[in-house]
Design a protein around this motif. Structure first.
Motif, short mmCIF file in Angstrom:
data_model
loop_
_atom_site.label_atom_id
_atom_site.label_comp_id
_atom_site.label_asym_id
_atom_site.label_seq_id
_atom_site.Cartn_x
_atom_site.Cartn_y
_atom_site.Cartn_z
N ILE A 179 0.87 -1.17 0.00
CA ILE A 179 0.00 0.00 0.00
C ILE A 179 0.90 1.22 0.00
O ILE A 179 1.65 1.43 0.96
CB ILE A 179 -0.94 -0.01 1.23
CG1 ILE A 179 -1.68 -1.34 1.28
CG2 ILE A 179 -1.92 1.15 1.18
CD1 ILE A 179 -2.16 -1.72 2.64
N GLU A 180 0.83 1.96 -1.07
CA GLU A 180 1.78 3.07 -1.23
C GLU A 180 1.21 4.40 -0.75
O GLU A 180 0.00 4.64 -0.85
CB GLU A 180 2.19 3.19 -2.70
CG GLU A 180 3.13 2.06 -3.08
CD GLU A 180 3.67 2.19 -4.49
OE1 GLU A 180 3.36 3.19 -5.16
OE2 GLU A 180 4.37 1.26 -4.92
N GLY A 181 2.11 5.24 -0.26
CA GLY A 181 1.74 6.61 0.08
C GLY A 181 0.91 6.76 1.34
O GLY A 181 0.25 7.77 1.53
N VAL A 182 0.91 5.75 2.20
CA VAL A 182 0.12 5.83 3.43
C VAL A 182 1.01 5.45 4.61
O VAL A 182 1.81 4.52 4.51
CB VAL A 182 -1.07 4.84 3.40
CG1 VAL A 182 -1.95 5.02 4.62
CG2 VAL A 182 -1.88 5.01 2.14
N SER A 183 0.87 6.18 5.71
CA SER A 183 1.64 5.82 6.90
C SER A 183 0.83 4.81 7.72
O SER A 183 -0.40 4.76 7.58
CB SER A 183 1.93 7.06 7.74
OG SER A 183 0.75 7.45 8.39
N PRO A 184 1.49 4.01 8.58
CA PRO A 184 0.73 3.03 9.38
C PRO A 184 -0.37 3.68 10.21
O PRO A 184 -1.45 3.14 10.33
CB PRO A 184 1.80 2.42 10.28
CG PRO A 184 3.06 2.56 9.50
CD PRO A 184 2.94 3.85 8.76
N GLY A 185 -0.09 4.86 10.76
CA GLY A 185 -1.10 5.56 11.58
C GLY A 185 -2.32 5.90 10.75
O GLY A 185 -3.46 5.68 11.17
N THR A 186 -2.08 6.42 9.53
CA THR A 186 -3.20 6.79 8.65
C THR A 186 -3.99 5.54 8.27
O THR A 186 -5.22 5.54 8.29
CB THR A 186 -2.67 7.47 7.37
OG1 THR A 186 -1.71 8.43 7.75
CG2 THR A 186 -3.77 8.11 6.57
#
Lengths: 420, 252
Positions: A179-186
């Motif tokens: 999953i690109e462009g996403v942080s774990p928190g998001t």
């Protein structure tokens, strides 16, 4: 003396196992939660486990290495990305940080120096984003370090660039998905927002319908209608099924009304729609059908369990205390899955969560986003098998003396104790 | 609509001949405690058979076994050729059990309760009408059961028990909570049903009732039948004026 007698009588009347056990369980749950929270604090203090691929031999690249070596446990330091991913997965690390070869050059030329981060996630619960928070802090330190260095010497760089010289590109690896462009928190935030309804619906449904069926058994005993019912020409299986289906219908109606109100309440908090479809995480019709089936299985399991417990109720009042185990079993998964994901739980907790039938609709919602059909279908089968076993017990109890006499003897085995 | 007795299904008096209830060496254990210690009796078709005895003697346990509510620990019970241990479902089609402290569903009206009960016997309006006639609650039949007095509730339950024309009626304290007039009427209803062929197994602490209703009596004490016979035989045997005196002498 008479006051003493009254107090003695009151204490004896009120101090029943039905009253004490729920309080003890709540105390244990609080103790366990305290332990758990302490565990989170300990985890926050630990250094994160990471792999470092530093392809930049420049000044800023060296600073990145220095900061990371001081503040993180580097379990791989080399140039092979695949090898780094493999080691981080094996060692239970959180991320691979790659500093590209042009990192220093870019910074010196007014261009943001990008750090590539590959996050290895074991779950998508709130707790699973803790390691990423620690690495976020490291990136902040790197940014600050480089910024301070740039300020120390004279340069013609853009002041904004001097303050924010680094940037990042993120990729999450979770359950064989990229999953690109996403942080774990998001990501965990997005998934929680998407799946918040299922745990709440499950909990309300189980508690409502369970309460109805347990009370129904308590009322039958209190109103002395049970004996007559059991001498009518109707199969015990029909009585059990009738009670389960009746409570399911009422439970669904009640939960529907609750959810309608709750839906409006939740809508007021929605700031912007999260686009899960863009990330390949949206659910299709089949997925929703499976979540529905899982929810139905959990409801059936809850009702069958409640009916078995309800047979122990002497009257309406004691029926309420027998609802407690069902309520606890409905609440525990809801809270646990709020913080943690099945994949990142300790084995014992995972086993316990899988054993509770009410966990499965919650698990289903998250698993289906990542196409883990095996876990979902397995869960559905489990809830139906659990319901079958409970209904079998309920029919045995209805066929036994226990419903009339309420007696259990010391000599009896567990099965006999449950059904005699 | 007071009870007239003209709606009893089988109609006309029937001779007492065939033994339709056979209880042989019946034993019931609750763990280590033996509540019934090997009792035997038979009841003929159309007979009213009374089980009397002090509290805790084993009457209710015996009645509950015959009503298929409790399992047999030893011995056998046969009702109309069906074994209570192996064919309880067949027995439930032909019996009607009225527990001593039975209740009715509070949220239903009297009429709805009778309709609900009739549905298990595929009974139509006729069965419900018969139940209402026996209950004799007038307009109150459409009130919620919750609003009924103890006596009204009992009449409704007697109506429920008898409306199905049971082959065997098992009645535990049938007139409990009823005033003298209502109790008398219920006794007449029971007599009429017996005359029409219903076999009645009855338990009561009211010895006048037992004397008036029962063709035969078994006196149970400490899980055993200690005396059995017709009321007149027993009174003669103990040189007593009534069954109460017989009871007192036997139990003491």
């Amino acid at each position: 003396m008479s006051l003493k007698s009254i107090i003695k009588k009151e204490v004896k009347e009120l101090l029943t196992p039905e009253a004490i056990v729920p309080v003890m369980v709540i105390a244990i749950v609080f103790a366990a939660m305290g332990n758990f929270m302490g565990g989170i604090e300990d985890e926050l203090e630990e250094k994160p486990l990471i792999a470092l691929i530093n392809l930049d031999a420049g000044e800023h690249g060296r600073l990145v290495s220095t900061i990371l070596e001081e503040n993180a446990d580097i379990i791989y330091n080399g140039t092979d990305v695949d090898e780094a991913i493999k080691i981080v997965k094996e060692e239970g690390g959180s991320a691979i940080l790659e500093v590209p070869g042009d990192f220093s050059t870019n910074i010196e030329n007014n261009v943001t120096g990008t750090i590539n981060i590959v996050w290895i996630m074991k779950g998508v619960g709130v707790m699973d984003s803790i390691p990423s928070a620690k690495i976020d802090n490291l990136i902040q330190s790197i940014n600050l370090g480089i910024s301070a260095e740039l300020i120390q010497r004279e340069n013609d760089l853009d002041p904004v660039h001097v303050l924010y010289p680094t940037g990042r590109e993120e990729t999450i690896l979770f359950k064989d998905r990229e999953i690109e462009g996403v942080s774990p928190g998001t990501l965990s935030g997005m998934l929680s927002a998407q799946s918040v309804m299922v745990p709440i619906v499950t909990m309300i449904l189980i508690m409502m319908a369970g309460g109805i069926i347990i009370s129904s058994m308590g009322m039958e005993k209190e109103d002395k209608t049970l004996e007559t019912l059991l001498t009518l020409p109707v199969k015990r299986e029909s009585i059990v099924t009738g009670k389960v289906v009746g409570a399911a219908v009422i439970g669904l109606i009640m939960a529907g009304i609750y959810m309608l109100g709750f839906g409006y309440y939740m809508r007021s908090f929605r700031v912007g729609e999260v686009n899960l479809a863009e990330r390949g995480l949206a659910l299709g019709m089949l997925d929703y059908a499976l979540v529905g089936l899982s929810l139905f299985g959990a409801l059936l399991a809850g009702l069958a369990l409640s009916l078995v417990l309800g047979t122990y109720a002497e009257d309406y009042k004691s029926a309420q205390s027998y609802l407690f185990p069902v309520t606890a079993l409905a609440l525990i998964p809801m809270f646990v899955f709020m913080f943690m994901d099945l994949g990142s739980m300790p084995v014992a907790l995972r086993g316990a969560m899988l054993a509770i039938p009410f966990s499965h609709p919650i698990i289903a919602m998250r698993s289906l986003m990542f196409d883990d059909y095996l876990l979902v279908i397995g869960g559905i089968i489990y809830t139906f098998v659990f319901s079958g076993v409970m209904i079998f017990f309920a029919v045995r109890i209805f066929n036994s003396d226990r419903l009339i006499t309420g007696r259990m003897t010391k000599k009896d085995g567990l099965l006999e104790k449950l059904t005699k | 609509m007071a009870y007239s007795g003209d709606k009893i299904g089988r109609g006309g008096a029937v001779p007492h001949s065939r033994e339709v209830i056979q209880v042989k060496d019946l034993v019931k254990n609750y763990g280590d405690f033996q509540a019934v210690k090997g009792i035997s009796f038979t009841v003929k078709r159309g007979e009213i058979f009374g089980l009397i005895g002090p509290n805790g003697a084993g009457k209710t346990t015996t009645i509950r076994i015959l009503s298929t509510l409790l399992k047999v620990s030893g011995g056998s019970v046969n009702i109309y050729g069906n074994d209570v241990a192996t064919e309880p479902e067949k027995i439930r089609h032909i019996i009607s059990y009225l527990p001593e402290d039975a209740g009715a569903y509070k949220n239903l009206t009297g009429r709805e309760y009778l309709k609900f009960m009739a549905s298990f016997f595929d009974g139509g309006e006729e069965m419900v009408d018969k139940g209402m006639e026996i209950a004799d609650l007038g307009d109150r039949i459409d009130d919620k059961v919750d609003a009924y007095s103890k006596g009204m509730k009992r009449r409704l339950l007697v109506g429920r028990a008898m409306m199905i024309d049971p082959k065997v009626a098992i009645l535990d304290e049938p007139t409990s909570g009823l005033d003298v007039i209502n109790a008398q009427e219920v006794r007449h209803i029971i007599k009429d049903y017996a005359r029409a062929g219903t076999t009645v197994l009855l338990s009561s602490h009211n010895m006048l009732e037992v004397d008036f209703l029962c063709d035969r009596i078994a006196l149970i004490d400490d899980g055993r039948i200690v005396e059995e016979g017709t009321p007149s035989t027993l009174k003669e045997r103990y040189k007593a004026n009534n069954i109460e005196e017989v009871f007192t002498r036997v139990v003491k």
